[in-house]
Design an enzyme around this catalytic site. Structure first.
Site: not given
Length: 308
Positions: A196, A261
């Site tokens: 990312e 998460d």
């Protein structure tokens, strides 16, 4: 850290809700119709996914989790609400009758994922604006804010959310997506992984090159912290006074889905208790090392994290 301290931590999670469906079975033959395995489904399971899984991770630790999102007015959306309530999450959901709830269906045979099917669409802008109108009231009741961006359109008002979070003095943590990070300007903490970050700053050629690119991005976006998760290389926290490196926890990796998460949920929960950033990163790194040893979008408990 004790459980009573965590129970007093209040975390608001906003973002893209998903329902993770798992079909488990055996694959013992090849289809006569095409060169693909035939999976005989023996068991089905449904779990909270996306931003809802962040909320689940917060609640699993014993903290107070409030989840703000838009889902479809359908079976999957209602099931997300039920699963959230059953997990001790406070769901603050808007139900869009024109939106199919995002569902990720995974077919698993002999402990290996064979196939994933995604069902998704973009939420209605009017309902997203209605969600934003409730945001300041919920923000006033929280100690940390997580904006979990899965690129499904649920955070179209993220610039306003960051601004309101900053104005209230609430730490704003974001799990980013895409190659345009300008929408995250002013956040407290961003948590990209290696791929990312490379989408945004390009491929680095040395550790020194990485440090320069990451710190330039952090200053350009007015971020207090940038936390790079680096898989087997651990994590690196970039901040005003340099870098803080944390080596990876040595564990067998079984499934990395949902690990991000867990990391951001633990970071937010720790900051919501008043912990400093380095303690939060160390704890989140340990949590990530535990959860990759579990199948699917897994969570962990207070005892697993602090007493293992």
């Amino acid at each position: 850290m004790n459980i009573e301290t965590l129970k007093n931590a209040r975390v608001l999670i906003a973002g893209d809700a998903m329902l993770d469906r798992y079909w488990f079975g055996d694959a013992e033959r090849i289809s006569p119709e095409a060169p693909v395995p035939v999976v005989r489904v023996a068991r089905c399971e449904e779990r909270l996914g996306g931003a809802a899984n962040v909320a689940l991770n917060v609640a699993s630790l014993g903290a107070e989790a409030t989840f703000l999102s838009v889902v479809g007015n359908d079976e999957a959306g209602r099931h997300i609400e039920t699963l959230a309530k059953n997990a001790g999450i406070r769901p603050e959901l808007e139900f869009d009758p024109r939106l199919p709830t995002t569902v990720k269906l995974r077919v698993v045979a002999r402990q290996q994922q064979m196939l994933r099917c995604d069902f998704e669409a973009v939420p209605d802008a009017e309902l997203l604006h209605k969600n934003l109108s409730r945001f300041p009231e919920l923000l006033a009741q929280t100690n940390a804010l997580v904006l979990s961006d899965y690129g499904k359109g649920g955070l179209s008002h993220i610039i306003d959310m960051i601004r309101l979070g900053k104005e209230s003095g609430t730490p704003v943590l974001i799990d980013p997506k895409g190659d345009d990070y300008t929408r995250y300007r002013g956040a407290t903490l961003l948590t990209p992984n290696r791929s990312e970050l490379q989408q945004v700053v390009g491929r680095w050629h040395s550790e020194e090159d990485l440090i320069e690119r990451a710190q330039n991005l952090r200053r350009e976006l007015d971020l207090t912290y940038l936390l790079l998760t680096r898989s087997e290389e651990g994590m690196t926290l970039f901040k005003d006074d340099g870098q803080f490196n944390v080596p990876a926890q040595a564990r067998e990796v079984y499934d990395v889905s949902g690990a991000g998460d867990t990391v951001i949920a633990v970071l937010a929960t720790m900051l919501a208790t008043g912990a400093d950033i380095e303690e939060a990163v160390l704890t989140a790194n340990r949590a990530g090392g535990i959860v990759v040893g579990k199948l699917g979008t897994a969570t962990l408990t207070f005892d697993e994290l602090f007493h293992a």
